[in-house]
Scaffold this motif. Structure first.
Motif, mmCIF file in Angstrom:
data_model
loop_
_atom_site.group_PDB
_atom_site.id
_atom_site.type_symbol
_atom_site.label_atom_id
_atom_site.label_comp_id
_atom_site.label_asym_id
_atom_site.label_seq_id
_atom_site.Cartn_x
_atom_site.Cartn_y
_atom_site.Cartn_z
ATOM 1 N N GLY A 1 0.792 -1.227 0.000
ATOM 2 C CA GLY A 1 0.000 0.000 0.000
ATOM 3 C C GLY A 1 0.824 1.276 0.000
ATOM 4 N N GLY A 2 2.156 1.144 -0.024
ATOM 5 C CA GLY A 2 3.018 2.316 -0.118
ATOM 6 C C GLY A 2 3.511 2.873 1.196
ATOM 7 N N LYS A 3 3.348 2.143 2.299
ATOM 8 C CA LYS A 3 3.851 2.607 3.594
ATOM 9 C C LYS A 3 5.346 2.295 3.706
ATOM 10 N N VAL A 4 6.108 3.221 4.274
ATOM 11 C CA VAL A 4 7.569 3.083 4.367
ATOM 12 C C VAL A 4 7.939 2.241 5.576
ATOM 13 N N LEU A 5 8.800 1.241 5.356
ATOM 14 C CA LEU A 5 9.181 0.283 6.399
ATOM 15 C C LEU A 5 10.570 0.520 6.979
ATOM 16 N N THR A 6 11.366 1.389 6.373
ATOM 17 C CA THR A 6 12.780 1.514 6.732
ATOM 18 C C THR A 6 13.127 2.941 7.141
ATOM 19 N N ASN A 7 14.327 3.080 7.687
ATOM 20 C CA ASN A 7 14.824 4.368 8.154
ATOM 21 C C ASN A 7 16.327 4.410 7.912
ATOM 22 N N ILE A 8 16.865 5.590 7.621
ATOM 23 C CA ILE A 8 18.309 5.726 7.436
ATOM 24 C C ILE A 8 18.830 6.907 8.248
ATOM 25 N N GLN A 9 20.114 6.835 8.587
ATOM 26 C CA GLN A 9 20.840 7.897 9.275
ATOM 27 C C GLN A 9 20.096 8.445 10.500
ATOM 28 N N PRO A 10 19.525 7.582 11.335
ATOM 29 C CA PRO A 10 18.894 8.085 12.561
ATOM 30 C C PRO A 10 19.962 8.701 13.465
ATOM 31 N N TYR B 1 21.497 2.105 7.651
ATOM 32 C CA TYR B 1 21.036 2.437 6.300
ATOM 33 C C TYR B 1 19.959 1.477 5.829
ATOM 34 N N GLY B 2 18.741 1.643 6.330
ATOM 35 C CA GLY B 2 17.593 0.918 5.805
ATOM 36 C C GLY B 2 17.754 -0.585 5.871
ATOM 37 N N ILE B 3 17.988 -1.188 4.712
ATOM 38 C CA ILE B 3 18.329 -2.611 4.604
ATOM 39 C C ILE B 3 19.715 -2.688 3.999
ATOM 40 N N TRP B 4 20.642 -3.292 4.734
ATOM 41 C CA TRP B 4 22.040 -3.319 4.308
ATOM 42 C C TRP B 4 22.746 -4.472 5.001
ATOM 43 N N ASN B 5 24.038 -4.712 4.644
ATOM 44 C CA ASN B 5 24.670 -5.945 5.124
ATOM 45 C C ASN B 5 26.194 -5.885 5.272
ATOM 46 N N PRO B 6 26.758 -4.837 5.830
ATOM 47 C CA PRO B 6 28.217 -4.838 6.030
ATOM 48 C C PRO B 6 28.629 -5.736 7.199
ATOM 49 N N TRP B 7 29.902 -6.108 7.233
ATOM 50 C CA TRP B 7 30.435 -6.960 8.292
ATOM 51 C C TRP B 7 31.175 -6.108 9.313
ATOM 52 N N THR B 8 31.217 -6.576 10.539
ATOM 53 C CA THR B 8 31.702 -5.740 11.642
ATOM 54 C C THR B 8 33.125 -6.087 12.053
ATOM 55 N N ASP B 9 33.318 -7.215 12.675
ATOM 56 C CA ASP B 9 34.632 -7.599 13.196
ATOM 57 C C ASP B 9 35.253 -8.588 12.220
ATOM 58 N N THR B 10 36.209 -8.110 11.416
ATOM 59 C CA THR B 10 36.850 -8.969 10.428
ATOM 60 C C THR B 10 38.368 -8.840 10.528
ATOM 61 N N GLU B 11 39.041 -9.831 9.938
ATOM 62 C CA GLU B 11 40.507 -9.786 9.872
ATOM 63 C C GLU B 11 40.938 -10.010 8.431
ATOM 64 N N PHE B 12 41.722 -9.057 7.909
ATOM 65 C CA PHE B 12 42.171 -9.099 6.526
ATOM 66 C C PHE B 12 43.648 -8.716 6.471
ATOM 67 N N GLU B 13 44.469 -9.646 6.011
ATOM 68 C CA GLU B 13 45.919 -9.438 5.893
ATOM 69 C C GLU B 13 46.508 -8.919 7.198
ATOM 70 N N GLY B 14 46.090 -9.553 8.306
ATOM 71 C CA GLY B 14 46.604 -9.213 9.624
ATOM 72 C C GLY B 14 46.058 -7.934 10.216
ATOM 73 N N GLN B 15 45.082 -7.342 9.563
ATOM 74 C CA GLN B 15 44.527 -6.066 10.003
ATOM 75 C C GLN B 15 43.072 -6.239 10.431
ATOM 76 N N GLU B 16 42.687 -5.606 11.529
ATOM 77 C CA GLU B 16 41.291 -5.584 11.945
ATOM 78 C C GLU B 16 40.540 -4.568 11.098
ATOM 79 N N VAL B 17 39.416 -5.003 10.520
ATOM 80 C CA VAL B 17 38.644 -4.112 9.653
ATOM 81 C C VAL B 17 37.168 -4.172 10.037
ATOM 82 N N ASP B 18 36.578 -3.008 10.252
ATOM 83 C CA ASP B 18 35.159 -2.888 10.566
ATOM 84 C C ASP B 18 34.498 -2.133 9.411
ATOM 85 N N PHE B 19 33.673 -2.838 8.622
ATOM 86 C CA PHE B 19 32.971 -2.220 7.503
ATOM 87 C C PHE B 19 31.637 -1.603 7.931
ATOM 88 N N TRP B 20 31.214 -1.886 9.163
ATOM 89 C CA TRP B 20 29.900 -1.468 9.666
ATOM 90 C C TRP B 20 29.986 -0.116 10.348
#
Length: 419
Positions: A158-167, A174-193
Motif C-alpha cells: 500500500g506504499g507505507k515506508v518500512l525503513t529508516n536511514i541515518q537516525p 542504512y535501511g536494509i544493508w549488510n556490512p560486516w563488523t569484526d573482520t581480519e584481513f591481511e593481519g589487520q582488523e577491519v570494521d565495515f559497519w
C-alpha cells in the motif's frame, strides 16, 4: 547468476522446429507436502532471438494462457490460485505462437535507472529504492558516515515506508544493508559497519560488467556489484570482498509483495578474509521505520521469540509489524536453509534499547566465525514479504515452507508428449 530458492531447476531441451506454435515442453508442478500460496515457478531456459513463447495452464481439454517471462536464462511464471498439499498442476510451453496471455499492467515489474540508483515498481506502486550513489549526511555530521549500496525506502504493497536511514542514534544505519563488523584481513582488523572507525566501507562498483537491470510482466530487478573496501594505511585501498547483490521482485501475488535479496561474496584479492564471531553484522539487517517503538510495533521469530527474548537465538524467519503512516504494516524476512550457520542467529534490539526503536537482523557470524577463501563463492539468500495489516505466525511459516521446500517441477520435452 543466482536463482531464487523457490525454483526447481531443471534442464530445458529445445528441438529445431520450423512450424509456428510448436509445443516445447509440458511441466507438471507438484505441491508435495506443503500447500502453495503466492508461489512463483522458475525453470532455466534460453530464448532464441525473435522467438515468442506462450505458456498455458492445462485443465482437461481446456488451455488457459498464463503470463510467462523469458529473461536472464530462465522462464518464470506465477503458479496462480492456491495449490493444496498433494495436488499438481500442468502447464504447456509453446513457441512462436501468438502471445495471448492476459496483460495486467498492475503486475508488471519495472526498474527505473537513475544516477542515484534503482527504483523498483509493481505497476505504478513502488516496491523499493536501491541507493547506489553515495548518500550525503546531515549538516554537521562526520562525512565518514556517507555511503551508498543500501535499500531505502522499502514499502508495503500500500506504499507505507518500512525503513529508516541515518537516525541520530546511529548515523551508520542504512535501511536494509549488510556490512560486516569484526573482520581480519591481511593481519589487520577491519570494521565495515561502524564507519566512524574509518577502517573500511562499502562502495558500489559502477564499472562492473556484471551489473544489470531487468523489467518484465512477471518479475524485475537488478544486480549490483558492491566492493567492501579496506582503507589503506599509507597505501592504496583494497577490495577485501567483492559482492554481487541481486534483488528480484515479483508481480501476480495477492495481498503481499515478494522480493528476493541474494548476496554472492568472493575474495577481492588473493588473500582470505575472516568474518569473526561478533554479536552483529552481515547477513540481512533492517533499521525499522522511524515511527516504530516498543509500544506500537512487535517482532516475532519462527521460534516464537519476541523483543524480550529474541536476541541471541536462531530462527528461520522473523517479522516486524507496527503502526505506520496510513495504518499498520510490516515485513517478513525468510532465511534460506542453505545459508551459512542456518538457522541463522538473530540480533534483535530489546524493548528498552534505543528508546524502543526497532532493529533486527540475521547475523550469520554472531556465534561462529566464517573464513572466505580466494577462488570460492559464498551465497547468502533471503526472501522478503511485505504486507499491509499483519500476518499470522502460521502464514509466515507457510511462506517459509514454500521458499525452503519449493514445489517439484517435472518436465516432459515435446518428443515425449503423446499427441
Amino acid at each position: 547468476m543466482n536463482y531464487p530458492r523457490y525454483a526447481c531447476f531443471i534442464t530445458l531441451i529445445f528441438f529445431a522446429m520450423t512450424a509456428n506454435a510448436q509445443l516445447q515442453a509440458r511441466y507438471t508442478v507438484k505441491a508435495g507436502k506443503y500447500a502453495r500460496h503466492n508461489t512463483i515457478i522458475s525453470v532455466p531456459g534460453e530464448a532464441q532471438k525473435g522467438d515468442v513463447y506462450q505458456l498455458y495452464l492445462v485443465n482437461g481439454d481446456s488451455k488457459t494462457p498464463v503470463p510467462v517471462q523469458v529473461s536472464n536464462g530462465r522462464f518464470v511464471w506465477p503458479l496462480g490460485d492456491d495449490l493444496q498439499a498433494g495436488q499438481r498442476r500442468v502447464f504447456e510451453l509453446w513457441k512462436n505462437g501468438k502471445d495471448d496471455a492476459p496483460a495486467n499492467p498492475d503486475d508488471a515489474v519495472t526498474v527505473d535507472n537513475s544516477a542515484e540508483g534503482f527504483t523498483v515498481k509493481r505497476g505504478r506502486k513502488p516496491v523499493l529504492f536501491y541507493q547506489a550513489a553515495i548518500k550525503d549526511v546531515p549538516p554537521g555530521v562526520d562525512t565518514a558516515f556517507r555511503r551508498g549500496g543500501f535499500i531505502h525506502p522499502a514499502y508495503t504493497p500500500g506504499g507505507k515506508v518500512l525503513t529508516n536511514i541515518q537516525p541520530k542514534d546511529h548515523y551508520h544505519h542504512y535501511g536494509i544493508w549488510n556490512p560486516w563488523t569484526d573482520t581480519e584481513f591481511e593481519g589487520q582488523e577491519v570494521d565495515f559497519w561502524n564507519l566512524s572507525k574509518k577502517q573500511g566501507t562499502v562502495r558500489v562498483n559502477f564499472e562492473s560488467d556484471r551489473n544489470y537491470s531487468v523489467s518484465g510482466p512477471v518479475w524485475g530487478g537488478f544486480l549490483q556489484v558492491q566492493d567492501h573496501i579496506v582503507f589503506g594505511k599509507g597505501g592504496p585501498d583494497k577490495t577485501a570482498i567483492k559482492e554481487e547483490l541481486e534483488v528480484s521482485a515479483y508481480g501476480a501475488t495477492k495481498d503481499v509483495q515478494i522480493w528476493d535479496y541474494n548476496s554472492t561474496m568472493a575474495c577481492g584479492t588473493g588473500s582470505p578474509i575472516t568474518l569473526k564471531e561478533y554479536r552483529y553484522g552481515g547477513g540481512f539487517s533492517i533499521r525499522g521505520a522511524e515511527e516504530w517503538n516498543n509500544e506500537n510495533s512487535a517482532v516475532l521469530t519462527s521460534e516464537g521469540k519476541t523483543r524480550k527474548d529474541g536476541d541471541m537465538t536462531h530462527a528461520r524467519w522473523f517479522k516486524i509489524t507496527g503502526e505506520l503512516k496510513g495504518g499498520k504494516g510490516g515485513i517478513l524476512v525468510l532465511s534460506s536453509p542453505q545459508n551459512f550457520n542456518s538457522p541463522q542467529p538473530l540480533r534483535v534490539w530489546p524493548e528498552k534499547d534505543q528508546h524502543g526503536q526497532v532493529f533486527a537482523e540475521f547475523s550469520p557470524t554472531k556465534d561462529k566465525s566464517w573464513t572466505l577463501e580466494p577462488g570460492k563463492q559464498y551465497l547468502q539468500q533471503y526472501r522478503v514479504i511485505t504486507y499491509d495489516g499483519d500476518l499470522t505466525a502460521e502464514q509466515a511459516e507457510a511462506y517459509w515452507n514454500d521458499y525452503a521446500h519449493p514445489p517439484v517441477v517435472d518436465v516432459a520435452p515435446a518428443r515425449k508428449i503423446k499427441k
